[in-house]
Design a protein around this motif. Structure first.
Motif, PDB file in Angstrom:
ATOM      1  N   VAL A   6     -12.523   1.553   2.552  1.00  0.00           N
ATOM      2  CA  VAL A   6     -11.959   0.313   3.084  1.00  0.00           C
ATOM      3  C   VAL A   6     -10.676   0.011   2.318  1.00  0.00           C
ATOM      4  O   VAL A   6     -10.710  -0.298   1.128  1.00  0.00           O
ATOM      5  CB  VAL A   6     -12.954  -0.862   2.945  1.00  0.00           C
ATOM      6  N   GLU A   7      -9.558   0.108   3.015  1.00  0.00           N
ATOM      7  CA  GLU A   7      -8.271  -0.183   2.380  1.00  0.00           C
ATOM      8  C   GLU A   7      -8.021  -1.687   2.435  1.00  0.00           C
ATOM      9  O   GLU A   7      -7.957  -2.279   3.514  1.00  0.00           O
ATOM     10  CB  GLU A   7      -7.144   0.561   3.108  1.00  0.00           C
ATOM     11  N   THR A   8      -7.886  -2.335   1.257  1.00  0.00           N
ATOM     12  CA  THR A   8      -7.726  -3.785   1.226  1.00  0.00           C
ATOM     13  C   THR A   8      -6.283  -4.224   1.028  1.00  0.00           C
ATOM     14  O   THR A   8      -5.985  -5.414   1.150  1.00  0.00           O
ATOM     15  CB  THR A   8      -8.592  -4.412   0.110  1.00  0.00           C
ATOM     16  N   GLY A   9      -5.385  -3.295   0.727  1.00  0.00           N
ATOM     17  CA  GLY A   9      -3.983  -3.652   0.532  1.00  0.00           C
ATOM     18  C   GLY A   9      -3.367  -2.894  -0.622  1.00  0.00           C
ATOM     19  O   GLY A   9      -4.009  -2.668  -1.645  1.00  0.00           O
ATOM     20  N   ASN A  10      -2.121  -2.500  -0.468  1.00  0.00           N
ATOM     21  CA  ASN A  10      -1.406  -1.756  -1.501  1.00  0.00           C
ATOM     22  C   ASN A  10      -0.455  -2.664  -2.276  1.00  0.00           C
ATOM     23  O   ASN A  10       0.009  -3.688  -1.760  1.00  0.00           O
ATOM     24  CB  ASN A  10      -0.598  -0.620  -0.881  1.00  0.00           C
ATOM     25  N   PHE A  11      -0.149  -2.277  -3.497  1.00  0.00           N
ATOM     26  CA  PHE A  11       0.802  -3.021  -4.310  1.00  0.00           C
ATOM     27  C   PHE A  11       1.493  -2.049  -5.260  1.00  0.00           C
ATOM     28  O   PHE A  11       1.320  -0.834  -5.153  1.00  0.00           O
ATOM     29  CB  PHE A  11       0.120  -4.184  -5.047  1.00  0.00           C
ATOM     30  N   LYS A  12       2.286  -2.560  -6.170  1.00  0.00           N
ATOM     31  CA  LYS A  12       2.997  -1.720  -7.126  1.00  0.00           C
ATOM     32  C   LYS A  12       2.796  -2.258  -8.546  1.00  0.00           C
ATOM     33  O   LYS A  12       2.649  -3.461  -8.749  1.00  0.00           O
ATOM     34  CB  LYS A  12       4.499  -1.662  -6.795  1.00  0.00           C
ATOM     35  N   ILE A  39       5.298   2.061  -9.502  1.00  0.00           N
ATOM     36  CA  ILE A  39       4.612   3.133  -8.791  1.00  0.00           C
ATOM     37  C   ILE A  39       3.646   2.554  -7.761  1.00  0.00           C
ATOM     38  O   ILE A  39       3.197   1.413  -7.877  1.00  0.00           O
ATOM     39  CB  ILE A  39       3.855   4.075  -9.752  1.00  0.00           C
ATOM     40  N   ASP A  40       3.340   3.352  -6.755  1.00  0.00           N
ATOM     41  CA  ASP A  40       2.438   2.927  -5.686  1.00  0.00           C
ATOM     42  C   ASP A  40       1.001   2.846  -6.198  1.00  0.00           C
ATOM     43  O   ASP A  40       0.510   3.769  -6.857  1.00  0.00           O
ATOM     44  CB  ASP A  40       2.480   3.920  -4.522  1.00  0.00           C
ATOM     45  N   ILE A  41       0.339   1.742  -5.852  1.00  0.00           N
ATOM     46  CA  ILE A  41      -1.051   1.521  -6.232  1.00  0.00           C
ATOM     47  C   ILE A  41      -1.829   1.053  -5.003  1.00  0.00           C
ATOM     48  O   ILE A  41      -1.325   0.246  -4.214  1.00  0.00           O
ATOM     49  CB  ILE A  41      -1.160   0.458  -7.347  1.00  0.00           C
ATOM     50  N   LYS A  68       4.658 -16.767  -5.948  1.00  0.00           N
ATOM     51  CA  LYS A  68       5.160 -16.362  -7.265  1.00  0.00           C
ATOM     52  C   LYS A  68       4.255 -15.308  -7.878  1.00  0.00           C
ATOM     53  O   LYS A  68       4.732 -14.302  -8.416  1.00  0.00           O
ATOM     54  CB  LYS A  68       5.253 -17.578  -8.180  1.00  0.00           C
ATOM     55  N   PHE A  69       2.951 -15.514  -7.785  1.00  0.00           N
ATOM     56  CA  PHE A  69       1.989 -14.548  -8.320  1.00  0.00           C
ATOM     57  C   PHE A  69       2.160 -13.195  -7.646  1.00  0.00           C
ATOM     58  O   PHE A  69       2.292 -12.164  -8.312  1.00  0.00           O
ATOM     59  CB  PHE A  69       0.568 -15.075  -8.107  1.00  0.00           C
ATOM     60  N   PHE A  70       2.173 -13.184  -6.317  1.00  0.00           N
ATOM     61  CA  PHE A  70       2.284 -11.912  -5.604  1.00  0.00           C
ATOM     62  C   PHE A  70       3.656 -11.276  -5.791  1.00  0.00           C
ATOM     63  O   PHE A  70       3.806 -10.065  -5.609  1.00  0.00           O
ATOM     64  CB  PHE A  70       1.973 -12.104  -4.123  1.00  0.00           C
ATOM     65  N   GLY A  71       4.634 -12.101  -6.174  1.00  0.00           N
ATOM     66  CA  GLY A  71       5.963 -11.557  -6.421  1.00  0.00           C
ATOM     67  C   GLY A  71       6.005 -10.567  -7.565  1.00  0.00           C
ATOM     68  O   GLY A  71       6.913  -9.733  -7.653  1.00  0.00           O
ATOM     69  N   TYR A  72       5.003 -10.618  -8.445  1.00  0.00           N
ATOM     70  CA  TYR A  72       4.929  -9.673  -9.557  1.00  0.00           C
ATOM     71  C   TYR A  72       4.363  -8.313  -9.135  1.00  0.00           C
ATOM     72  O   TYR A  72       4.491  -7.341  -9.879  1.00  0.00           O
ATOM     73  CB  TYR A  72       4.041 -10.227 -10.675  1.00  0.00           C
ATOM     74  N   TYR A  73       3.733  -8.258  -7.950  1.00  0.00           N
ATOM     75  CA  TYR A  73       2.958  -7.063  -7.601  1.00  0.00           C
ATOM     76  C   TYR A  73       3.448  -6.351  -6.340  1.00  0.00           C
ATOM     77  O   TYR A  73       2.885  -5.324  -5.970  1.00  0.00           O
ATOM     78  CB  TYR A  73       1.473  -7.437  -7.479  1.00  0.00           C
ATOM     79  N   TYR A  74       4.486  -6.884  -5.701  1.00  0.00           N
ATOM     80  CA  TYR A  74       5.199  -6.139  -4.668  1.00  0.00           C
ATOM     81  C   TYR A  74       4.248  -5.490  -3.650  1.00  0.00           C
ATOM     82  O   TYR A  74       4.225  -4.269  -3.481  1.00  0.00           O
ATOM     83  CB  TYR A  74       6.098  -5.065  -5.297  1.00  0.00           C
ATOM     84  N   GLU A 256      -9.935   4.364  -6.465  1.00  0.00           N
ATOM     85  CA  GLU A 256      -9.659   3.004  -6.002  1.00  0.00           C
ATOM     86  C   GLU A 256      -8.161   2.722  -5.969  1.00  0.00           C
ATOM     87  O   GLU A 256      -7.675   2.008  -5.088  1.00  0.00           O
ATOM     88  CB  GLU A 256     -10.355   1.996  -6.913  1.00  0.00           C
ATOM     89  N   HIS A 257      -7.411   3.285  -6.922  1.00  0.00           N
ATOM     90  CA  HIS A 257      -6.015   2.887  -7.096  1.00  0.00           C
ATOM     91  C   HIS A 257      -4.996   3.951  -6.703  1.00  0.00           C
ATOM     92  O   HIS A 257      -3.792   3.671  -6.783  1.00  0.00           O
ATOM     93  CB  HIS A 257      -5.771   2.472  -8.543  1.00  0.00           C
ATOM     94  N   ASP A 258      -5.410   5.125  -6.307  1.00  0.00           N
ATOM     95  CA  ASP A 258      -4.449   6.148  -5.909  1.00  0.00           C
ATOM     96  C   ASP A 258      -4.065   5.906  -4.450  1.00  0.00           C
ATOM     97  O   ASP A 258      -4.873   6.101  -3.542  1.00  0.00           O
ATOM     98  CB  ASP A 258      -5.057   7.545  -6.085  1.00  0.00           C
TER      99      ASP A 258
END
Length: 286
Positions: A6-12, A39-41, A68-74, A256-258
């Motif tokens: 189950v893909e819940t969303g990607n970030f960096k 890097i892609d997470i 603002k919070f999500f702005g750190y995680y792209y 989980e994170h790749d």
């Protein structure tokens, strides 16, 4: 039993933070960085359909935090937990159990959401038990300064207040066979206190959900330890034991994170345990 990614969303995340003392010239070969050194997470959960139980392992970070919070995680891509569950024919109200490997926000944030009028928080899985362990709960709710920014009260206290929080007993052994959820659990302490890694047999193969012990394929070599770990030397000891066990017993590591690899197998080499082959979940199990 049926199992689904189950893909819940990607970030960096910052590549240097994700590889600690390993130089960028080395880690960028497996995890290339963008112009901001990010890097892609992934935040990839696992859904287990077993009889009348529907068990979700980790939830991603959710969507209730501020811009603002999500702005750190792209955040990037189109994945969300709701769309992923819908594609599988499920709804979050169908989930009976949410197993949390640990309570850092990117693993448990999706367990709690705003209430209807956004005056407070409520469980995002109203019919589920939330599973953690007492040692880790205490660690998360009385956080050390290093991890305080990862343990968010709005993710934790509503679980307790809802009455849906449940503890898995941890004994002196670091491997729990046949947990109340039906799978084995490996307890590891390097990343955070009593992180829980599920392990189970499926279609004749053993799947090990490696969470933050080995975040990506690029983290397989023993010294490649993320700088977020509270006890990096313990991580290395735990990794060595796990990696040798994984080779000897032909585990399929579920990442989980790749963001680009779901599963892999390992092999012994002159340099130590290394990647053998990567797979998509469908290649192996469908």
């Amino acid at each position: 039993m049926k199992i689904y990614p189950v893909e819940t969303g990607n970030f960096k995340l910052d590549g240097g933070a994700m590889f600690g003392v390993v130089p960028k010239t080395i880690w960028q070969k497996t995890n290339p960085a963008d112009s901001n050194n990010l890097i892609d997470i992934a935040a990839r959960s696992l859904l287990i359909e077993d009889g009348d139980r529907l068990i979700l392992i980790d939830t991603g970070m959710g969507d209730k935090q501020s811009d603002k919070f999500f702005g750190y995680y792209y955040r990037w891509g189109d994945y969300s937990i709701d769309t992923s569950l819908k594609e599988l024919g499920f709804h979050r109200d169908d989930i009976t159990d949410v197993f949390l490997t640990h309570l850092h926000f990117d693993h448990c944030g999706g367990a709690i959401q705003w209430n209807k009028d956004r005056t407070g928080y409520e469980p995002a899985f109203k019919n589920a038990r939330f599973w953690t362990n007492e040692n880790h709960w205490k660690w998360a709710t009385e956080p050390n300064p290093r991890e305080k920014a990862s343990f968010l009260k709005e993710n934790l206290i509503p679980m307790q207040e809802s009455g849906q929080l449940t503890f898995i007993n941890h004994t002196s052994e670091n491997f729990l066979h046949n947990s109340p959820l039906g799978f084995d659990i490996r307890f590891v302490d390097g990343h955070t206190e009593k992180q829980m890694l599920p392990q189970f047999s499926y279609k004749g193969k053993t799947i090990a959900y490696v969470a933050d012990l080995i975040p990506t394929v690029g983290h397989i070599p023993l010294p490649y330890v993320i700088s977020y770990d509270t006890r990096p030397l313990i991580t290395m000891t735990e990794k060595e034991l796990f990696l040798n066990d994984a080779v000897e017993n032909n585990y399929y590591l579920f990442f989980e994170h790749d963001a680009h690899n779901q599963l892999c197998t390992l092999k012994h080499t002159e340099k130590g345990v290394r990647l053998n082959q990567v797979y998509s979940f469908d290649e192996i199990f469908n």
